[in-house]
Design a protein around this motif. Sequence first.
Motif, short mmCIF file in Angstrom:
data_model
loop_
_atom_site.label_atom_id
_atom_site.label_comp_id
_atom_site.label_asym_id
_atom_site.label_seq_id
_atom_site.Cartn_x
_atom_site.Cartn_y
_atom_site.Cartn_z
N ASP A 61 68.07 -68.06 17.45
CA ASP A 61 69.06 -67.68 18.46
C ASP A 61 69.97 -68.85 18.82
O ASP A 61 71.15 -68.65 19.14
CB ASP A 61 68.39 -67.10 19.71
CG ASP A 61 67.52 -68.10 20.46
OD1 ASP A 61 66.77 -68.87 19.81
OD2 ASP A 61 67.56 -68.11 21.71
N ARG A 62 69.46 -70.10 18.72
CA ARG A 62 70.31 -71.26 18.99
C ARG A 62 71.32 -71.47 17.84
O ARG A 62 72.46 -71.89 18.08
CB ARG A 62 69.47 -72.51 19.20
CG ARG A 62 68.58 -72.42 20.44
CD ARG A 62 69.41 -72.15 21.71
NE ARG A 62 68.60 -71.84 22.86
CZ ARG A 62 68.16 -72.74 23.73
NH1 ARG A 62 68.44 -74.02 23.56
NH2 ARG A 62 67.43 -72.36 24.76
N LEU A 63 70.90 -71.17 16.62
CA LEU A 63 71.86 -71.21 15.51
C LEU A 63 72.96 -70.19 15.73
O LEU A 63 74.15 -70.48 15.54
CB LEU A 63 71.13 -70.94 14.20
CG LEU A 63 70.21 -72.06 13.70
CD1 LEU A 63 69.27 -71.53 12.63
CD2 LEU A 63 71.02 -73.23 13.16
N LEU A 64 72.57 -68.99 16.15
CA LEU A 64 73.58 -67.96 16.41
C LEU A 64 74.42 -68.28 17.64
O LEU A 64 75.60 -67.90 17.70
CB LEU A 64 72.89 -66.60 16.56
CG LEU A 64 72.24 -66.09 15.25
CD1 LEU A 64 71.34 -64.89 15.55
CD2 LEU A 64 73.31 -65.73 14.22
N ASP A 65 73.86 -69.00 18.60
CA ASP A 65 74.67 -69.49 19.73
C ASP A 65 75.86 -70.30 19.21
O ASP A 65 76.98 -70.19 19.73
CB ASP A 65 73.85 -70.40 20.64
CG ASP A 65 72.92 -69.64 21.58
OD1 ASP A 65 73.09 -68.42 21.73
OD2 ASP A 65 72.02 -70.29 22.15
N ALA A 66 75.59 -71.16 18.20
CA ALA A 66 76.65 -72.01 17.65
C ALA A 66 77.76 -71.16 17.05
O ALA A 66 78.95 -71.48 17.19
CB ALA A 66 76.08 -72.96 16.60
N ASP A 67 77.39 -70.09 16.37
CA ASP A 67 78.41 -69.18 15.82
C ASP A 67 79.19 -68.51 16.94
O ASP A 67 80.43 -68.40 16.88
CB ASP A 67 77.75 -68.12 14.95
CG ASP A 67 78.75 -67.13 14.39
OD1 ASP A 67 79.45 -67.47 13.41
OD2 ASP A 67 78.85 -66.00 14.94
#
Length: 282
Positions: A61-67
């Motif tokens: 979810d933190r990776l997707l936060d970056a997106d």
Amino acid sequence: MAYSRQTRYSDPRAHAALFDPLPADPAGIGEVIRNLVVHYRASGIDFPPDRLAEIDSRWADRLLDADRRRFDTPLAEPRAPEQRIVGCCRDFALLTVSALRHQGIPARSRIGFADYLGPDWHYDHVVAEYWDGARWVATDTQIDIADLRLGPGGLRTAAQVWSGFRRGEIDLETFGVDPGADHLRGGWFARNYVIGELAHRLGDELLLWDLWGDMSEELPDDLSLIDELAELLQAADAGDRAAERKLADHYAGDPRLHPGTHVTCASPTGATFTADLRRDAI
């Protein structure tokens, strides 16, 4: 473990709905993931420090936060390479596994060394693996290989590499991060990756530069623990249910193997710090 369930690392949490429109097949999911992530080194892009820090995002979810900080469009909408999530092979694999599990497809990540990324060197690498109803199929969504061999010529698992080394068949000086990275190779490196392979198999899909438990930057005198784990991992891959259970018991009961609440993160950004793995502490 039930590989169709999200782990605390693969769970997209608030971003789960972003996976709903994705194709319900591994090849289609892989195409989307390649649109989302860019490799921090292999891309050749010189990312500023704030962007490079995305490689330590750890959680799906933190990776997707970056997106989401840069885009409000569906995940399949094109992103320029310099605007994608800055990650590595582990992040391509983790997001692939996350999306596959969201679609109800059992999936897991596999750690080892790739024979196919360059000549005369076996690069440390992570790929995704999914159950197609009859067998486990490895797929490298970073570079679009749909049915990857786990073994010589493909991705040699960390367990395979370690056992080959112990039999005197492998020179571990050609297994590591990069030919130019003098320290990040060799026996201690492969030994740590066996522990990492076990952790990923059992749902702790940690960063490649996380250190915990019995991991060390030196090769200890007693190698019996890693010898046993490597043999059990290969037996489990061959379908041995008893080996699978023994691995789970070892991992749950031996503090040398599981990460606990904290790990040391030796980040490629140059920073080394203690990372808290408790979600409620973040």
